[in-house]
Design a protein around this motif. Structure first.
Motif, PDB file in Angstrom:
ATOM      1  N   LEU A  88       5.786  52.048  39.558  1.00  0.00           N
ATOM      2  CA  LEU A  88       4.550  51.606  38.916  1.00  0.00           C
ATOM      3  C   LEU A  88       4.689  51.379  37.413  1.00  0.00           C
ATOM      4  O   LEU A  88       3.756  50.877  36.782  1.00  0.00           O
ATOM      5  CB  LEU A  88       3.427  52.606  39.198  1.00  0.00           C
ATOM      6  CG  LEU A  88       3.099  52.824  40.677  1.00  0.00           C
ATOM      7  CD1 LEU A  88       1.877  53.721  40.818  1.00  0.00           C
ATOM      8  CD2 LEU A  88       2.890  51.498  41.407  1.00  0.00           C
ATOM      9  N   ASP A 104      -2.333  50.249  34.946  1.00  0.00           N
ATOM     10  CA  ASP A 104      -2.948  50.164  36.271  1.00  0.00           C
ATOM     11  C   ASP A 104      -3.474  48.759  36.545  1.00  0.00           C
ATOM     12  O   ASP A 104      -3.295  48.208  37.644  1.00  0.00           O
ATOM     13  CB  ASP A 104      -4.079  51.184  36.375  1.00  0.00           C
ATOM     14  CG  ASP A 104      -4.737  51.183  37.745  1.00  0.00           C
ATOM     15  OD1 ASP A 104      -4.024  51.381  38.746  1.00  0.00           O
ATOM     16  OD2 ASP A 104      -5.958  50.973  37.815  1.00  0.00           O
ATOM     17  N   ARG A 149       1.670  46.932  44.314  1.00  0.00           N
ATOM     18  CA  ARG A 149       2.275  48.247  44.565  1.00  0.00           C
ATOM     19  C   ARG A 149       3.219  48.260  45.763  1.00  0.00           C
ATOM     20  O   ARG A 149       4.217  48.979  45.759  1.00  0.00           O
ATOM     21  CB  ARG A 149       1.181  49.301  44.726  1.00  0.00           C
ATOM     22  CG  ARG A 149       0.551  49.713  43.402  1.00  0.00           C
ATOM     23  CD  ARG A 149      -0.592  50.680  43.566  1.00  0.00           C
ATOM     24  NE  ARG A 149      -1.786  50.001  44.095  1.00  0.00           N
ATOM     25  CZ  ARG A 149      -2.986  50.568  44.151  1.00  0.00           C
ATOM     26  NH1 ARG A 149      -3.151  51.810  43.726  1.00  0.00           N
ATOM     27  NH2 ARG A 149      -4.020  49.888  44.622  1.00  0.00           N
ATOM     28  N   ARG A 180      -2.127  46.243  39.518  1.00  0.00           N
ATOM     29  CA  ARG A 180      -3.074  45.801  40.545  1.00  0.00           C
ATOM     30  C   ARG A 180      -3.354  44.305  40.529  1.00  0.00           C
ATOM     31  O   ARG A 180      -4.090  43.792  41.372  1.00  0.00           O
ATOM     32  CB  ARG A 180      -4.374  46.595  40.407  1.00  0.00           C
ATOM     33  CG  ARG A 180      -4.194  48.068  40.789  1.00  0.00           C
ATOM     34  CD  ARG A 180      -5.376  48.920  40.443  1.00  0.00           C
ATOM     35  NE  ARG A 180      -6.587  48.500  41.146  1.00  0.00           N
ATOM     36  CZ  ARG A 180      -7.796  49.010  40.907  1.00  0.00           C
ATOM     37  NH1 ARG A 180      -7.933  49.953  39.985  1.00  0.00           N
ATOM     38  NH2 ARG A 180      -8.839  48.591  41.584  1.00  0.00           N
TER      39      ARG A 180
END
Length: 201
Positions: A36, A17, A30, A21
């Protein structure tokens, strides 16, 4: 108060994550890379899987909110990437033609680990990636993460380290300058900049 600790396999989702980001020139990727898993499969997972002893996270008490990851010897890491890592990501098969989209450009990088081996940085055998969520930047956590990695590498007898950054990411360059990194001239490099320093803190 966030603390720095060694990476654990349970940090994998949080590391992914963070990578996603921060992967678009320091911002959220994204919209550019909707898959992802793609960016972590290039810029995070190979490191935490192949050299977990050089992976450290910033833990806010609930999850990882930043990380520094790296390898001790770039040429051997590139060989292990081809032999040991690429078979683990069969969903990203090699391209059959020139890349036409941002995703295809990244898949091209994935299948070219030899791109990491640059003669001009041979005296800086280790390399790294460091990323923190925006709300944890500017508070000294990046310096602390970097110090942890540098001390670990120095203890292993690794004399110097390098990194590659997008030249346009001026805040990142200012951060690295403050940490004592210097420019390494690499012919033809304009979109990216190579920086290096000793592992001695």
């Amino acid at each position: 108060m966030p603390e720095i600790r060694s990476y654990r396999p349970t940090d994998r989702a949080a590391v992914a994550d963070i990578c996603v980001r921060t992967a678009d020139n320091g911002g959220d990727s994204r919209s550019l890379y909707p898959d992802l898993d793609l960016m972590p499969s290039i810029f995070a997972f190979p490191y935490v899987d192949l050299e977990p002893e050089l992976a450290f996270v910033l833990d806010d008490g609930e999850r990882a909110v930043g990380y520094v990851i790296g390898c001790a010897a770039t040429p051997s890491f590139a060989r292990r990437w081809r032999i040991d890592w690429l078979p683990r990501v069969p969903q990203y098969g090699p391209l059959t033609g020139p890349p036409e989209t941002p995703t295809e450009q990244m898949i091209g990088l994935l299948h070219n680990p030899e791109r990491l081996v640059i003669p001009e940085v041979a005296d800086y055998p280790a390399h790294l990636h460091i990323d923190l969520l925006p709300e944890y930047q500017g508070a000294g956590h990046g310096r602390a993460l970097m110090t942890r990695l540098l001390n670990t590498l120095a203890a292993k007898g690794v004399p110097a380290i390098h990194l590659t950054m997008l030249t346009a990411n001026t805040p990142a360059r200012a951060f690295y300058d403050r940490l004592g990194f210097h420019h390494i001239p690499v012919p033809g490099a304009d979109i990216v900049t190579y920086l290096g320093r000793s592992t001695s803190v």
